[in-house]
Every structure is written in structure tokens, then in C-alpha cells.
Design an enzyme around this catalytic site. Structure first.
Site, PDB file in Angstrom:
ATOM      1  N   HIS A  73      11.820 -56.845  -3.445  1.00  0.00           N
ATOM      2  CA  HIS A  73      10.298 -56.675  -4.388  1.00  0.00           C
ATOM      3  C   HIS A  73      10.131 -55.170  -4.529  1.00  0.00           C
ATOM      4  CE1 HIS A  73       6.897 -56.173  -2.014  1.00  0.00           C
ATOM      5  NE2 HIS A  73       7.447 -56.786  -0.939  1.00  0.00           N
ATOM      6  N   CYS A  74       9.441 -54.774  -5.665  1.00  0.00           N
ATOM      7  CA  CYS A  74       8.511 -53.491  -5.571  1.00  0.00           C
ATOM      8  C   CYS A  74       7.131 -53.887  -6.168  1.00  0.00           C
ATOM      9  CB  CYS A  74       9.423 -52.738  -6.426  1.00  0.00           C
ATOM     10  SG  CYS A  74       9.522 -53.308  -8.125  1.00  0.00           S
ATOM     11  N   ARG A  75       6.826 -52.953  -6.926  1.00  0.00           N
ATOM     12  CA  ARG A  75       5.315 -53.121  -7.563  1.00  0.00           C
ATOM     13  C   ARG A  75       5.496 -54.109  -8.623  1.00  0.00           C
ATOM     14  NH1 ARG A  75       2.247 -50.346 -11.487  1.00  0.00           N
ATOM     15  NH2 ARG A  75       0.068 -50.491 -10.910  1.00  0.00           N
ATOM     16  N   GLY A  77       8.655 -54.888 -10.437  1.00  0.00           N
ATOM     17  CA  GLY A  77      10.285 -55.728 -10.746  1.00  0.00           C
ATOM     18  C   GLY A  77      11.206 -54.879 -10.932  1.00  0.00           C
ATOM     19  N   ILE A 102       4.678 -57.077  -6.277  1.00  0.00           N
ATOM     20  CA  ILE A 102       3.557 -57.324  -5.553  1.00  0.00           C
ATOM     21  C   ILE A 102       2.288 -57.488  -6.584  1.00  0.00           C
ATOM     22  CG2 ILE A 102       2.719 -54.930  -5.210  1.00  0.00           C
ATOM     23  CD1 ILE A 102       3.021 -55.835  -2.176  1.00  0.00           C
TER      24      ILE A 102
END
Length: 116
Positions: A73-75, A77, A102
Site C-alpha cells: 500500500h501507499c497513499r 494506490g 491509506i
């Protein structure tokens, strides 16, 4: 119909929702969650994942078990989709991108989480 382990592994969808991930985490499922954001982003909000910034990601691939289930995951996608693509290109089959990152986690799982 009974599935072989390989068929089960290959049937993982490329993305997982935040609610699905939360359920797996609550059930203590055998998976590894990797956060490919930068350290300053991780300090703002995190879900307890292993932090490996995308720029360093290629350097740790050799440490990863290709049979393990990974959720990246990241901020939002985009960066995590890149990391998932890299792992899949290297033969990792059990890799999923966290849909919405997130930000989706903050919206759907933990509304008290800071957004940036």
C-alpha cells in the site's frame, strides 16, 4: 470442485479492499503488509505495515519469500501498484495492491486517522 494450492494462489485478485485487509489483519492471517510511502508520510499515518519506500523497494526484493502473501500500500494506490507490478514480474504470485491506499483506510476503516 477442489482447487490445488497453485490455483488458489493464482486466484487472488490484483487488488484488495481496505475492509478485506482489515478482516485479514484482525484474523491474524499469514500475510505481510508493506508500505511503500516515504518515512515522513509513514509518521503521519500508518497501519503497522513494514515501511519500504518505493525508491528502496527493488533492493529488498531478494529478502522476500515468493510464496508469501503480500499486500502493498501507499497513499492512494499508484506507488503500490508499481511495487506490485515489480513483484509480479519477478514471479511473485500472491501480491495484492491495497485499493485506495491509506486514504481509503482512513475513510472506511479508521476515520480518526490523519489524512494528508
Amino acid at each position: 470442485m477442489e482447487y490445488t494450492i497453485l490455483e488458489t494462489i493464482m486466484s487472488l485478485p490484483p487488488e484488495i479492499s481496505v475492509t478485506e485487509l482489515k478482516a485479514l489483519m484482525d484474523a491474524k492471517a499469514d500475510l505481510t503488509v508493506i508500505d511503500v510511502r516515504e518515512p515522513h508520510e509513514f509518521q503521519i499515518a500508518n497501519i503497522g505495515a513494514r515501511l519500504v519506500p518505493l525508491g528502496s523497494f527493488g533492493g529488498i526484493v531478494g529478502e522476500l519469500d515468493p510464496d508469501q502473501h503480500y499486500v502493498i500500500h501507499c497513499r492512494s494506490g499508484k506507488r503500490s501498484a508499481e511495487a506490485c507490478g515489480l513483484l509480479r514480474a519477478m514471479g511473485f504470485a500472491r501480491v495484492q495492491n491495497l485499493a485506495g491506499g491509506i486514504l481509503a483506510w482512513a475513510d472506511q476503516v479508521d476515520p480518526t486517522m490523519k489524512k494528508y
